[in-house]
Scaffold this active site. Structure first.
Site, PDB file in Angstrom:
ATOM      1  N   ASP A 111     -16.082   9.423   7.860  1.00  0.00           N
ATOM      2  CA  ASP A 111     -14.974   8.484   7.693  1.00  0.00           C
ATOM      3  C   ASP A 111     -13.657   9.238   7.843  1.00  0.00           C
ATOM      4  O   ASP A 111     -13.574  10.442   7.614  1.00  0.00           O
ATOM      5  CB  ASP A 111     -15.028   7.799   6.319  1.00  0.00           C
ATOM      6  CG  ASP A 111     -14.244   6.484   6.304  1.00  0.00           C
ATOM      7  OD1 ASP A 111     -14.873   5.418   6.432  1.00  0.00           O
ATOM      8  OD2 ASP A 111     -12.998   6.529   6.204  1.00  0.00           O
TER       9      ASP A 111
ATOM     10  N   ARG B  64       0.815  -1.216   0.000  1.00  0.00           N
ATOM     11  CA  ARG B  64       0.000   0.000   0.000  1.00  0.00           C
ATOM     12  C   ARG B  64       0.853   1.272   0.000  1.00  0.00           C
ATOM     13  O   ARG B  64       0.459   2.285  -0.570  1.00  0.00           O
ATOM     14  CB  ARG B  64      -0.937   0.005   1.197  1.00  0.00           C
ATOM     15  CG  ARG B  64      -2.032  -1.022   1.026  1.00  0.00           C
ATOM     16  CD  ARG B  64      -3.101  -0.847   2.032  1.00  0.00           C
ATOM     17  NE  ARG B  64      -4.120  -1.866   1.892  1.00  0.00           N
ATOM     18  CZ  ARG B  64      -5.222  -1.887   2.601  1.00  0.00           C
ATOM     19  NH1 ARG B  64      -5.443  -0.954   3.495  1.00  0.00           N
ATOM     20  NH2 ARG B  64      -6.100  -2.840   2.436  1.00  0.00           N
TER      21      ARG B  64
HETATM   22  C1  SAM Z   1     -14.239  -1.856   5.963  1.00  0.00           C
HETATM   23  S1  SAM Z   1     -14.834  -0.217   5.916  1.00  0.00           S
HETATM   24  C2  SAM Z   1     -16.477  -0.440   6.496  1.00  0.00           C
HETATM   25  C3  SAM Z   1     -17.468   0.383   5.741  1.00  0.00           C
HETATM   26  C4  SAM Z   1     -18.936   0.184   6.147  1.00  0.00           C
HETATM   27  N1  SAM Z   1     -19.154   0.568   7.513  1.00  0.00           N
HETATM   28  C5  SAM Z   1     -19.354  -1.238   5.919  1.00  0.00           C
HETATM   29  O1  SAM Z   1     -19.502  -2.026   6.855  1.00  0.00           O
HETATM   30  O2  SAM Z   1     -19.561  -1.610   4.749  1.00  0.00           O
HETATM   31  C6  SAM Z   1     -14.007   0.507   7.331  1.00  0.00           C
HETATM   32  C7  SAM Z   1     -13.957   2.025   7.279  1.00  0.00           C
HETATM   33  O3  SAM Z   1     -13.532   2.509   8.556  1.00  0.00           O
HETATM   34  C8  SAM Z   1     -12.758   3.668   8.346  1.00  0.00           C
HETATM   35  N2  SAM Z   1     -11.924   3.956   9.526  1.00  0.00           N
HETATM   36  C9  SAM Z   1     -10.826   3.267   9.966  1.00  0.00           C
HETATM   37  N3  SAM Z   1     -10.296   3.876  11.031  1.00  0.00           N
HETATM   38  C10 SAM Z   1     -11.067   4.961  11.291  1.00  0.00           C
HETATM   39  C11 SAM Z   1     -11.023   6.012  12.259  1.00  0.00           C
HETATM   40  N4  SAM Z   1     -10.066   6.059  13.191  1.00  0.00           N
HETATM   41  N5  SAM Z   1     -11.964   6.964  12.221  1.00  0.00           N
HETATM   42  C12 SAM Z   1     -12.945   6.938  11.265  1.00  0.00           C
HETATM   43  N6  SAM Z   1     -13.048   5.983  10.314  1.00  0.00           N
HETATM   44  C13 SAM Z   1     -12.117   5.014  10.327  1.00  0.00           C
HETATM   45  C14 SAM Z   1     -11.951   3.326   7.106  1.00  0.00           C
HETATM   46  O4  SAM Z   1     -11.453   4.480   6.445  1.00  0.00           O
HETATM   47  C15 SAM Z   1     -12.943   2.551   6.267  1.00  0.00           C
HETATM   48  O5  SAM Z   1     -13.562   3.351   5.291  1.00  0.00           O
END
Ligand code: SAM
Length: 272
Positions: free
Chosen positions: A144, A39
């Site tokens: 996000d 990445r």
């Molecule tokens: C796997 S996706 C899940 C998306 C959606 N909630 C779903 O279940 O389909 C995880 C998301 O969490 C976000 N994320 C990770 N760490 C975070 C943080 N500290 N604060 C806010 N968002 C975060 C990532 O950028 C990512 O877009």
């Protein structure tokens, strides 16, 4: 001999994963070294750097690169109506209960925390629009950490592949095809229900709540238990009494908080 494009030692990995943890709460275990390499290699290439050590040095002084670093690290996998049972429950149980509970204020507030590119928030919005009586004030906040996915969510433009599991009726009612590209955009009526914001869950939150429902699905799985514990407590503080918290299929609140009781698998109700 290391035949890879960039030299990447365990020491580089440890320093960078520490930085990931400080900025995002995400905890990368030992087996994520290759993932981090692939990445971040893209960042090294576009910055014309020749080592991870120099990239680490840059990150310590360049706030703008931190944004690219975070965006490269996050896993944004999502889909419309992912974990479909949550949307059935929303339609058949949660919204009907909230219509009764909030009949005086006629307000419903929902937060999609860790919304990725917006599919989760738009799925919630479709269900709400289809079953809510008129005259109610409904708002969905979608946040996000990754600024690039928040921008996608705001635009609400998706490829035919991304929308292929959405029913024909819903596609007809809530999307329009962009003739030049063949992509589909969520219509303005649905978009107007949602506010997309960049927000790091590890930082201070500007919202005061209370929320009736928080979706935080497939986000905490990347955090360690102590970070999860703090986060669930903060969610409880922001939820209305008897508000709902929905988490991902491989997550649970076991031994992390006593502020919620289980309603159904991965669906919790805030205790009073
Ligand atoms: C796997 S996706 C899940 C998306 C959606 N909630 C779903 O279940 O389909 C995880 C998301 O969490 C976000 N994320 C990770 N760490 C975070 C943080 N500290 N604060 C806010 N968002 C975060 C990532 O950028 C990512 O877009």
């Amino acid at each position: 001999m290391d035949e890879r494009e960039f030299h990447f030692t365990k020491h580089d990995f440890d320093k960078l994963r520490q930085l990931v943890n400080e900025h995002t709460g995400i905890k990368l275990s030992d087996h994520k070294q290759e993932m981090l390499y692939s990445r971040l290699s893209r960042r090294l290439r576009s910055l014309h750097l020749n080592s991870f050590a120099s990239y680490y040095e840059l990150l310590k002084s360049d706030e703008e690169e931190i944004v690219n670093f975070i965006n490269a690290i996050t896993t944004n996998l999502t889909a419309f109506f992912r974990e479909a049972h949550h949307f059935t429950l929303l339609e058949q149980v949660l919204i009907p209960r909230l219509l009764a509970k909030n009949s005086a204020s006629r307000k419903i507030r929902i937060w999609s925390a860790g919304c990725a590119s917006g599919e989760e928030a738009y799925s919630i919005a479709m269900v709400i629009k289809e079953i809510m009586p008129s005259g109610w004030d409904v708002k969905i906040l979608a946040t996000d950490l990754d600024s690039s996915v928040v921008a996608t969510g705001k635009l609400g433009i998706y490829t035919p592949e991304q929308v292929q599991k959405i029913s024909k009726t819903r596609l007809k009612n809530w999307f329009r095809t962009i003739p030049a590209t063949g992509q589909l955009q969520v219509n303005s009526e649905l978009r107007s229900l949602i506010t997309f914001k960049h927000l790091n869950l590890m930082h201070k939150w500007p919202m005061r709540g209370p929320f009736d429902i928080i979706f935080c699905r497939n986000v905490v799985i990347y955090f360690d238990k102590s970070t999860q514990k703090i986060l669930f407590d903060r969610f409880a503080n922001l939820l209305d009494d008897n508000g709902y918290l929905l988490i991902g299929h491989s997550e649970n609140l076991f031994q992390l908080t006593i502020r919620f009781r289980l309603l159904k698998q991965t669906v919790y109700v805030k205790c009073q």
